[in-house]
Design an enzyme around this catalytic site. Structure first.
Site, PDB file in Angstrom:
ATOM      1  N   ILE A  72      37.574  41.904  41.814  1.00 46.35           N
ATOM      2  CA  ILE A  72      37.935  40.500  41.629  1.00 46.35           C
ATOM      3  C   ILE A  72      39.281  40.399  40.938  1.00 46.35           C
ATOM      4  CG2 ILE A  72      37.277  38.355  40.447  1.00 46.35           C
ATOM      5  CD1 ILE A  72      34.416  39.007  41.029  1.00 46.35           C
ATOM      6  N   ALA A 117      42.128  41.477  36.493  1.00 48.76           N
ATOM      7  CA  ALA A 117      41.214  41.867  37.571  1.00 48.76           C
ATOM      8  C   ALA A 117      40.065  42.680  36.986  1.00 48.76           C
ATOM      9  CB  ALA A 117      41.968  42.690  38.614  1.00 48.76           C
ATOM     10  N   LYS A 118      39.038  42.864  37.744  1.00 49.23           N
ATOM     11  CA  LYS A 118      37.925  43.722  37.317  1.00 49.23           C
ATOM     12  C   LYS A 118      37.126  44.088  38.555  1.00 49.23           C
ATOM     13  CE  LYS A 118      36.141  45.270  33.368  1.00 49.23           C
ATOM     14  NZ  LYS A 118      36.811  45.557  32.091  1.00 49.23           N
ATOM     15  N   GLY A 119      36.430  45.197  38.484  1.00 51.23           N
ATOM     16  CA  GLY A 119      35.617  45.593  39.634  1.00 51.23           C
ATOM     17  C   GLY A 119      34.457  46.441  39.189  1.00 51.23           C
ATOM     18  N   ASP A 158      36.084  51.795  33.017  1.00 53.02           N
ATOM     19  CA  ASP A 158      35.334  50.861  32.181  1.00 53.02           C
ATOM     20  C   ASP A 158      33.974  51.522  31.955  1.00 53.02           C
ATOM     21  OD1 ASP A 158      35.301  48.132  30.915  1.00 53.02           O
ATOM     22  OD2 ASP A 158      33.583  47.873  32.215  1.00 53.02           O
TER      23      ASP A 158
END
Ligand code: NAD
Length: 428
Positions: A72, A117-119, A158
């Site tokens: 995202i 962003a992150k996923g 992460d």
């Protein structure tokens, strides 16, 4: 692999919707105060791009399983997306959205030229063999390769992902293109153009803001009593570096429990004990403490450095610290923020306090792009300069506008992003 973390573990947890509404509420409050125009508010309360992938992985048994992953991008106005990749069975779209939004603010408040962003992938890495983990990672990397890249979106480790997983992503991406692209991810091993100083960067940043905030609050660092929740990458290095500054680490807890000793715990010894026995409890002559009770011990400075949703309306009135420095992302909810503020307890917010990691990730990307690598002193000095500048900037806004450090950090971040959007204009 890092320890697997369950967000439903132990006594406290928040739902994915809870985390997302915390993120949205924080943004709305800042936007309201700044008088941001309605159009920009609408844009910033949505993610720009949300990629959902359902992809097959051949398991060691020969069976094929389908996994779901996300990437995202909340906002890319200030530069390529930046944010970690999380492997977790409870990961959801809303959770990932919140984490992506926080990355936008974190990059903006520290002035680094990235969007947020992150996923992640919904999976339990503890149930996967190393070869399954590699196949899952490579296929996920392949699926999201359409939106990532050094100028587009740069993932990083992460929860439950690490330097090895970043290596597989970098290799997969490079194989697609036919040449080596080191700048597609950060948090890589040194052997493949990672950076010095990344491993302790977040904990070092926590130490720096704690030092600055303590000085401002008139708390002498020498002998300051510190309690830390979480003894992973962030908690361990924060505790170790603060101990080196003369602080007394009186308590540390992880997801299984922790230790408390008023005279102080030696963090190196505790780390060795954790490595030997896989737990913190039982260390020397320290008392045992639960993962949530650590938040309520009398201390000068409390550092929640575990997971989100730890301090809420049920326990905020029991916090006995003068300063709370958020090593974790989202450990304090809005209701707790209000209670802590009423009680005169200063909270140094996550987007500022734990930004050391993303700052050094940025340095890794800069070094990769210029194919020239800096020494550790240069990296630590540059990171410290960015942390201090960001801290001072947020402090000034907090004083000028008489708002909390969290609200001030959000004001700085949201204003920077919306100004960038205004300058760029609305396409077409
Ligand atoms: P980690 O997996 O290395 O360590 C997490 C620690 O928290 C472990 O000691 C674990 O046992 C403990 N923990 C988990 N649940 C707990 C609970 N309910 N009560 C007490 N302890 C609990 O993770 P990390 O990299 O140290 O990240 C910790 C937090 O910091 C996360 O919120 C993460 O998103 C955030 N963060 C990490 C970085 C980084 O560079 N690693 C950067 C910015 C923010």
């Amino acid at each position: 692999m890092k320890d697997f973390e369950s967000t439903n573990h132990q006594n406290r947890s928040v739902t994915d919707d809870g985390v997302y509404s915390v993120a949205i509420n924080q943004f709305e409050l800042a936007a309201e105060r700044l008088g941001i125009d309605p159009g920009t508010r609408k844009v910033l309360s949505h993610s720009k791009r949300e990629l959902i992938v359902h992809f097959p992985v051949k398991m060691d048994s020969g069976d094929v399983e389908i996994f779901t992953g996300f990437r995202i991008q909340h906002n890319l106005a200030r530069g390529p997306g930046k944010g970690g990749i999380r492997y977790h069975p409870n990961l959801t779209l809303n959770h990932t959205r919140a984490l992506a939004m926080w990355m936008t603010w974190k990059c903006a408040v520290t002035g680094i030229p990235y969007g947020g962003a992150k996923g992640g992938v919904i999976c339990d890495p503890k149930q996967l063999s190393l070869t399954e983990l590699e196949r899952l990672t490579r296929r996920y990397a392949s699926e999201i390769s359409i939106v990532i890249g050094p100028g587009k979106d740069i993932p990083a480790p992460d929860v439950n992902t690490d330097a090895q997983i970043m290596s597989w992503i970098m290799d997969t991406f490079s194989m697609h293109l036919g040449y080596t692209v080191t700048g597609v991810v950060t948090g890589k091993p040194l052997e493949i153009c990672g950076t010095l100083g990344r491993v302790d960067a977040t904990g070092r940043g926590v130490m720096i803001v704690t030092r600055e905030a303590a000085a401002k609050a008139g708390i002498p660092l020498q002998g300051a009593k510190i309690a830390v929740q979480g003894f992973g990458n962030v908690g361990y290095f924060a505790a170790q570096l603060l101990e080196q500054q003369g602080c007394t680490i009186i308590g540390v807890a992880d997801s299984e429990g922790g230790v408390y000793k008023e005279k102080g715990i030696d963090t190196e010894g505790l780390k060795a004990h954790q490595n030997n026995y896989g737990k913190l409890t039982g260390y020397k002559d320290a008392d045992t403490i639960s993962p949530s009770d650590i938040l309520e011990v009398p201390c000068d400075i409390l550092i929640p450095a575990a997971i989100e949703g730890q301090i809420d309306s049920t326990n905020a009135s029991k916090v006995q610290a003068r300063l709370v420095v958020e090593g974790a992302n989202g450990p304090t909810d809005q209701a707790a923020d209000d209670i802590l503020a009423e009680r005169g307890i200063t909270v140094i917010p996550d987007i500022l306090a734990n930004a050391g990691g993303v700052i050094v990730s940025y340095f890794e990307w800069v070094q990769d792009n210029q194919a020239y690598f800096w020494d550790i002193d240069e990296i630590n000095a540059k990171m410290e300069a960015v942390m201090i500048k960001s801290f001072n900037n947020v402090s000034q806004v907090s004083e000028k506008r008489s708002v909390s450090m969290r609200d001030a950090a959000m004001l700085v971040a949201v204003e920077r992003v919306s100004e960038t959007m205004k300058r760029r204009g609305l396409y077409p």
